[in-house]
Design a protein around this motif. Structure first.
Motif, short mmCIF file in Angstrom:
data_model
loop_
_atom_site.label_atom_id
_atom_site.label_comp_id
_atom_site.label_asym_id
_atom_site.label_seq_id
_atom_site.Cartn_x
_atom_site.Cartn_y
_atom_site.Cartn_z
N GLU A 1 0.84 -1.19 0.00
CA GLU A 1 0.00 0.00 0.00
C GLU A 1 0.88 1.25 0.00
O GLU A 1 1.85 1.33 0.76
CB GLU A 1 -0.91 0.00 1.24
CG GLU A 1 -1.81 -1.21 1.37
CD GLU A 1 -2.87 -1.28 0.28
OE1 GLU A 1 -3.33 -0.21 -0.15
OE2 GLU A 1 -3.21 -2.39 -0.13
N LEU A 2 0.53 2.20 -0.85
CA LEU A 2 1.29 3.46 -0.95
C LEU A 2 0.31 4.63 -0.79
O LEU A 2 0.00 5.33 -1.75
CB LEU A 2 2.01 3.54 -2.30
CG LEU A 2 2.97 2.40 -2.62
CD1 LEU A 2 3.44 2.48 -4.06
CD2 LEU A 2 4.17 2.43 -1.67
N HIS B 1 0.48 7.59 0.46
CA HIS B 1 0.93 8.94 0.11
C HIS B 1 0.94 9.19 -1.39
O HIS B 1 0.98 10.35 -1.84
CB HIS B 1 2.32 9.19 0.71
CG HIS B 1 3.39 8.29 0.18
ND1 HIS B 1 3.40 6.93 0.44
CD2 HIS B 1 4.47 8.54 -0.60
CE1 HIS B 1 4.45 6.39 -0.15
NE2 HIS B 1 5.11 7.33 -0.80
N GLU C 1 -1.48 1.40 -4.99
CA GLU C 1 -1.28 0.08 -4.41
C GLU C 1 -0.65 -0.81 -5.46
O GLU C 1 -0.83 -0.62 -6.67
CB GLU C 1 -2.59 -0.52 -3.92
CG GLU C 1 -3.62 -0.72 -5.02
CD GLU C 1 -5.00 -1.12 -4.49
OE1 GLU C 1 -5.35 -0.70 -3.38
OE2 GLU C 1 -5.71 -1.84 -5.22
N THR D 1 -0.49 -2.87 -10.74
CA THR D 1 -0.34 -1.57 -10.10
C THR D 1 -1.63 -0.78 -10.23
O THR D 1 -2.33 -0.86 -11.23
CB THR D 1 0.80 -0.77 -10.74
OG1 THR D 1 0.52 -0.56 -12.14
CG2 THR D 1 2.13 -1.50 -10.61
#
Length: 329
Positions: free
Chosen positions: A48-49, A51, A55, A75
């Motif tokens: 999980e990204l 910012h 994901e 992605t």
């Protein structure tokens, strides 16, 4: 000794692999293999990204009897639309089941995932939706919403489509496009409850973190395919929907307990701890019961499996034959 790796692009895959019944049957066979214990499939690896509003997921599986197994990286960069780029992407690597060597690399930008996900929805409709229906509804207006509707129409043709979306202009465009493509009547339905009540088949395709459908909206004869809850914290159905249904059928019971609709139902204790729902493959093979009566309420919970990725990659290699660029290593 030189080793050859075939590299195939998105455009090559799109030209050779349309969304058709052949692809639906390939994905159905993957469900059957899971039910028969012929699949080795580790848990999904996720990154999980927040910012970046993004994901990344990685899935893989081995299916007994297949020449290859696949490793897929997907992605989702959800701000891409603001700059005119696709939100979803990724690639698939096919490796030999005999010696582990890389056989092919599919630079598909997520196309194979889109294809097998839509096909899984068709499999769910084929085995759980009423045999005949007039009206379908879809929640969501993106690419997967469109593909899911097209896939469902392959196995359960319907005459009318209702479309709900948070952006009414996108919903209107989605309805117009699908009406033209499928030669059906399609219209925007601003109220989710109305869409559910007027439909015999409902497909949810959103990244929602809040329930879109309440249990008291469900009615006899309804089938729901929920496929948006593919990550922890996502949910499209109120937890009580699962026990309100006569048959709740996930693609993978273990997987939906972590990232599907079952996860939230377990957290709220709406679903009994220790009760395992029948999986799609078990319903297809007759090991477990699916829809028994026209008035049954059924729910399919699709989170996507590595077995589907291996199945679609194997199918792609068969269909494309010698196409693509060959690299010797």
């Amino acid at each position: 000794m030189a080793h050859e790796i075939r590299v195939l692009t998105e455009s090559e895959l799109r030209s050779a692999l349309p969304l058709d019944l052949a692809v639906v049957n390939v994905v159905e066979a993957a469900f059957v293999a899971m039910a028969e214990g012929r699949v080795v499939m580790p848990p999904i690896m996720s990154m999980e990204l927040p910012h970046l509003n993004a994901e990344v997921d990685s899935k893989m599986a081995y299916i007994e009897g297949f020449d290859i197994f696949a490793l897929k990286v997907s992605t989702g960069f959800f701000d891409n639309a603001k700059v005119g780029l696709p939100s979803l992407g990724g690639m698939v690597t096919a490796m030999s089941a005999r010696d582990g060597a890389v056989r092919a690399v599919f630079l598909d930008n997520g196309y194979l995932t889109d294809l097998r996900t839509a096909a899984a929805g068709a499999v769910a409709a084929r085995h759980l939706a009423p045999e005949s229906l007039t009206t379908a509804g879809v929640m969501g207006t993106g690419l997967q919403a469109r593909l899911q509707v097209r896939a469902a129409h392959l196995v359960r043709p319907f005459e009318r489509l209702l479309v709900w979306g948070r952006d009414l202009s996108k919903a209107k465009r989605c309805a117009e496009d699908l009406s033209r493509e499928l030669n059906i009547a399609a219209e925007v339905c601003p109220a989710r409850e109305t869409l559910v009540q007027k439909s015999e088949l409902v497909i949810t395709t959103t990244p929602s973190f809040q329930p879109l459908i309440e249990a008291d909206w469900l009615h006899p004869g309804l089938h729901i395919t929920a496929m948006g809850s593919d990550a922890p914290e996502k949910t499209e159905l109120a937890p009580a929907c699962l026990v309100r249904a006569d048959h709740y059928v996930p693609d993978s019971a273990a997987q939906v307990a972590l990232r599907g609709e079952l996860r939230e139902a377990l957290r709220t204790s709406d679903w009994p701890e220790g009760k395992t729902p029948p999986e799609m493959g078990e319903v297809i093979t007759g090991m477990k019961r699916g829809r028994q009566r026209s008035e049954d309420i059924t729910i399919a919970d699709l989170t996507g499996t590595g077995a589907q990725d291996t199945a679609i990659a194997s199918h792609a290699l068969t269909v494309l034959g010698d196409a693509g660029q060959v690299i010797s290593t």
